[in-house]
Design a protein around this motif. Sequence first.
Motif, PDB file in Angstrom:
ATOM      1  N   THR A 401       0.260   1.929   3.523  1.00 57.84           N
ATOM      2  CA  THR A 401       0.353   0.594   2.912  1.00 57.84           C
ATOM      3  C   THR A 401       0.980   0.666   1.526  1.00 57.84           C
ATOM      4  O   THR A 401       1.856  -0.139   1.179  1.00 57.84           O
ATOM      5  CB  THR A 401      -1.046  -0.040   2.815  1.00 57.84           C
ATOM      6  OG1 THR A 401      -1.586  -0.205   4.132  1.00 57.84           O
ATOM      7  CG2 THR A 401      -0.989  -1.398   2.121  1.00 57.84           C
ATOM      8  N   GLU A 402       0.559   1.652   0.725  1.00 61.14           N
ATOM      9  CA  GLU A 402       1.103   1.793  -0.624  1.00 61.14           C
ATOM     10  C   GLU A 402       2.590   2.138  -0.600  1.00 61.14           C
ATOM     11  O   GLU A 402       3.369   1.633  -1.413  1.00 61.14           O
ATOM     12  CB  GLU A 402       0.321   2.872  -1.387  1.00 61.14           C
ATOM     13  CG  GLU A 402      -1.100   2.465  -1.730  1.00 61.14           C
ATOM     14  CD  GLU A 402      -1.900   3.606  -2.355  1.00 61.14           C
ATOM     15  OE1 GLU A 402      -1.344   4.741  -2.434  1.00 61.14           O
ATOM     16  OE2 GLU A 402      -3.064   3.390  -2.727  1.00 61.14           O
ATOM     17  N   GLU A 405       4.578  -0.962   0.202  1.00 59.61           N
ATOM     18  CA  GLU A 405       4.612  -1.850  -0.972  1.00 59.61           C
ATOM     19  C   GLU A 405       5.592  -1.328  -2.021  1.00 59.61           C
ATOM     20  O   GLU A 405       6.298  -2.112  -2.660  1.00 59.61           O
ATOM     21  CB  GLU A 405       3.204  -1.972  -1.572  1.00 59.61           C
ATOM     22  CG  GLU A 405       2.253  -2.808  -0.720  1.00 59.61           C
ATOM     23  CD  GLU A 405       0.830  -2.804  -1.270  1.00 59.61           C
ATOM     24  OE1 GLU A 405       0.508  -1.889  -2.070  1.00 59.61           O
ATOM     25  OE2 GLU A 405       0.049  -3.701  -0.890  1.00 59.61           O
ATOM     26  N   GLU A 406       5.643   0.000  -2.188  1.00 60.37           N
ATOM     27  CA  GLU A 406       6.547   0.590  -3.177  1.00 60.37           C
ATOM     28  C   GLU A 406       8.011   0.304  -2.881  1.00 60.37           C
ATOM     29  O   GLU A 406       8.817   0.120  -3.793  1.00 60.37           O
ATOM     30  CB  GLU A 406       6.328   2.108  -3.260  1.00 60.37           C
ATOM     31  CG  GLU A 406       5.172   2.513  -4.145  1.00 60.37           C
ATOM     32  CD  GLU A 406       5.126   4.015  -4.359  1.00 60.37           C
ATOM     33  OE1 GLU A 406       5.047   4.448  -5.512  1.00 60.37           O
ATOM     34  OE2 GLU A 406       5.179   4.741  -3.350  1.00 60.37           O
ATOM     35  N   GLY A 408       9.063  -2.304  -1.109  1.00 55.56           N
ATOM     36  CA  GLY A 408       9.301  -3.738  -0.958  1.00 55.56           C
ATOM     37  C   GLY A 408       9.270  -4.249   0.464  1.00 55.56           C
ATOM     38  O   GLY A 408       9.964  -5.217   0.794  1.00 55.56           O
ATOM     39  N   ASP A 410       6.678  -5.702   3.525  1.00 57.09           N
ATOM     40  CA  ASP A 410       5.348  -6.275   3.735  1.00 57.09           C
ATOM     41  C   ASP A 410       4.487  -5.313   4.564  1.00 57.09           C
ATOM     42  O   ASP A 410       4.830  -5.000   5.704  1.00 57.09           O
ATOM     43  CB  ASP A 410       5.479  -7.615   4.463  1.00 57.09           C
ATOM     44  CG  ASP A 410       4.141  -8.321   4.643  1.00 57.09           C
ATOM     45  OD1 ASP A 410       3.115  -7.782   4.191  1.00 57.09           O
ATOM     46  OD2 ASP A 410       4.132  -9.412   5.242  1.00 57.09           O
ATOM     47  N   PRO A 411       3.380  -4.812   4.021  1.00 58.86           N
ATOM     48  CA  PRO A 411       2.523  -3.873   4.771  1.00 58.86           C
ATOM     49  C   PRO A 411       1.997  -4.452   6.089  1.00 58.86           C
ATOM     50  O   PRO A 411       1.693  -3.702   7.020  1.00 58.86           O
ATOM     51  CB  PRO A 411       1.371  -3.577   3.799  1.00 58.86           C
ATOM     52  CG  PRO A 411       1.912  -3.908   2.448  1.00 58.86           C
ATOM     53  CD  PRO A 411       2.877  -5.037   2.656  1.00 58.86           C
ATOM     54  N   ASP A 412       1.880  -5.784   6.172  1.00 59.84           N
ATOM     55  CA  ASP A 412       1.396  -6.403   7.400  1.00 59.84           C
ATOM     56  C   ASP A 412       2.374  -6.220   8.564  1.00 59.84           C
ATOM     57  O   ASP A 412       2.012  -6.452   9.722  1.00 59.84           O
ATOM     58  CB  ASP A 412       1.148  -7.904   7.173  1.00 59.84           C
ATOM     59  CG  ASP A 412      -0.034  -8.150   6.228  1.00 59.84           C
ATOM     60  OD1 ASP A 412      -0.880  -7.245   6.098  1.00 59.84           O
ATOM     61  OD2 ASP A 412      -0.086  -9.240   5.626  1.00 59.84           O
ATOM     62  N   ARG A 414       3.630  -3.375   9.461  1.00 56.27           N
ATOM     63  CA  ARG A 414       3.627  -1.960   9.865  1.00 56.27           C
ATOM     64  C   ARG A 414       3.375  -1.776  11.358  1.00 56.27           C
ATOM     65  O   ARG A 414       3.619  -0.690  11.896  1.00 56.27           O
ATOM     66  CB  ARG A 414       2.573  -1.186   9.069  1.00 56.27           C
ATOM     67  CG  ARG A 414       1.131  -1.597   9.301  1.00 56.27           C
ATOM     68  CD  ARG A 414       0.191  -0.879   8.339  1.00 56.27           C
ATOM     69  NE  ARG A 414      -1.215  -1.225   8.539  1.00 56.27           N
ATOM     70  CZ  ARG A 414      -1.791  -2.321   8.058  1.00 56.27           C
ATOM     71  NH1 ARG A 414      -1.078  -3.185   7.347  1.00 56.27           N
ATOM     72  NH2 ARG A 414      -3.062  -2.567   8.286  1.00 56.27           N
TER      73      ARG A 414
END
Length: 538
Positions: A401-402, A405-406, A408, A410-412, A414
């Motif tokens: 997730t991180e 995010e790094e 850019g 959206d982690p959702d 994945r």
Amino acid sequence: MLSIIDLSVTFTTSYGNVDAVRNVSLSIGKGETVALVGESGSGKSVTALSVLGLLPYPLATHPSGQIRFHGKELLRAPDTLLQKIRGNQIGMIFQEPMLALNPLHTVLKQITEVLMLHKGMGPKEARERTMDLLNLVNIQDPNQKVLAYPHQLSGGQRQRVMIAMALANEPDLLIADEPTTAVDVTVQAQILTLLKQLQQQLDMSLLLITHDLDVVRKTSERVYVMKNGAIVEQGLTNETLRKPTATYTQQLIQSEPSGVPNPVKDAASAILQSKGLRVWFPIQRGIFRRTVNHVKAVDDISIEIRAGETIGIVGESGSGKTTLALALARLVSSKGPIVFLQQSIQNLKNRDLKPLRRDLQIVFQDPYGSLSPRMSVGQIIEEGLIAHGIGSDSTRARLTTEALEEVGVDPDSRHRYPHEFSGGQRQRIALARAIILQPKLVILDEPTSALDRTVQAQIIDLLRQLQQQKNLAYLFISHDLKVIRALSHKIIVLQKGRVVEQGQTQHIFNDPQDDYTKALLSAAYDLEIEKTSTAVLQ
């Protein structure tokens, strides 16, 4: 010659209907070059494919519109009419020649098929015409290349074969869909010059589809700008690009790679060093496969990369850029010392190399090809952590997730698969897969070559940001000199496997010494540099 009036295209998907093109109108006159500009997903290619009826019906429908070619309506024309026009009166250069050309057939087979189908030529006449076409598009050694398969040709040669096929029947209109994407600046200049020459010889109209404003400036008289399926601006090319009125057009113009890399600390330690590195591939002939010569892909190259530093590798296709990177990462056999993190890795076995792989990561040129289509994005990024035995399930999920995010993303998202993302998003995912392991050195092989200018600018900013935060070292391979200038502290210029010039980025750009470097800069910036000639590029 061609009029597209109020064209709309809707795709039916499992997620609902998608309006890919909305009320688009454009026209092309005889002998005119018109550019259709926009980012990926703006509807450029869908508009062009509609002209020839090549969209996947019934998934694609036309709620509205007309397409008239020489006064004939094409949008709802019968297949018999479209078959006469396709490849005969309207030729098309498709975006990716490696995918558009049949991998099972030789160049000769593919071009003669067009001539025999449309012109009714016999095999002998079609072969003679094929040789004329290959000479027309400046294919070197056509007697040999005509018997080659697509994978045996370089990117520039494949693109020339596509042009030859499209021009085989001397069409009235040529549609060129991103004809210079992902080719070197010198090859790009040659292809654009070739298209303009052929256009004049054949009195042909040209619809040029591209996201590269440099290409638009050099080739077109008029330009249409597309965004989200609609035309947002149109007009004369020089006037539109000099004084754009649409905000989106202004954003495209301002998205040129810019800025400079962050300075390297004076005390920065060496991450990777090599001296006199060689990669020679044997040429074997005869029944006993004796080695008669070598292809010197990398020949006597020395390099040093420090923490926080970016070394740019520049050169045309076949100059040895990628082979050099693979050799330094111990992914191809080479000769010469390689020292990584003060440890000699040249003779290490795979099991001893594995712990060091965590500190040396690669982002490959084609993110679509390098990401497994069978794995979700989360699984792709997490795979490295599993291979190195890092963390529990919950820790790996948090790190994934991180990492997203790094970069850019959206982690959702994945749980989605690579094909559900755009090219820019896939490149960010490939970058997340590399940085999640906290490497010391990242090799970036043409990471922005096929991206739109706006996405390219975002990736450049992201790479600078990650380098500053994590003190990363980059080996950055690119044929785009504007990107190299924005990211690299030093540059190594390669030609045919050898270094022809190297030094500080600004020094190379401001005062190039070698004729080959001058030729590359001239092709990229349209500079009038003394001694630059086509012969230098060959």
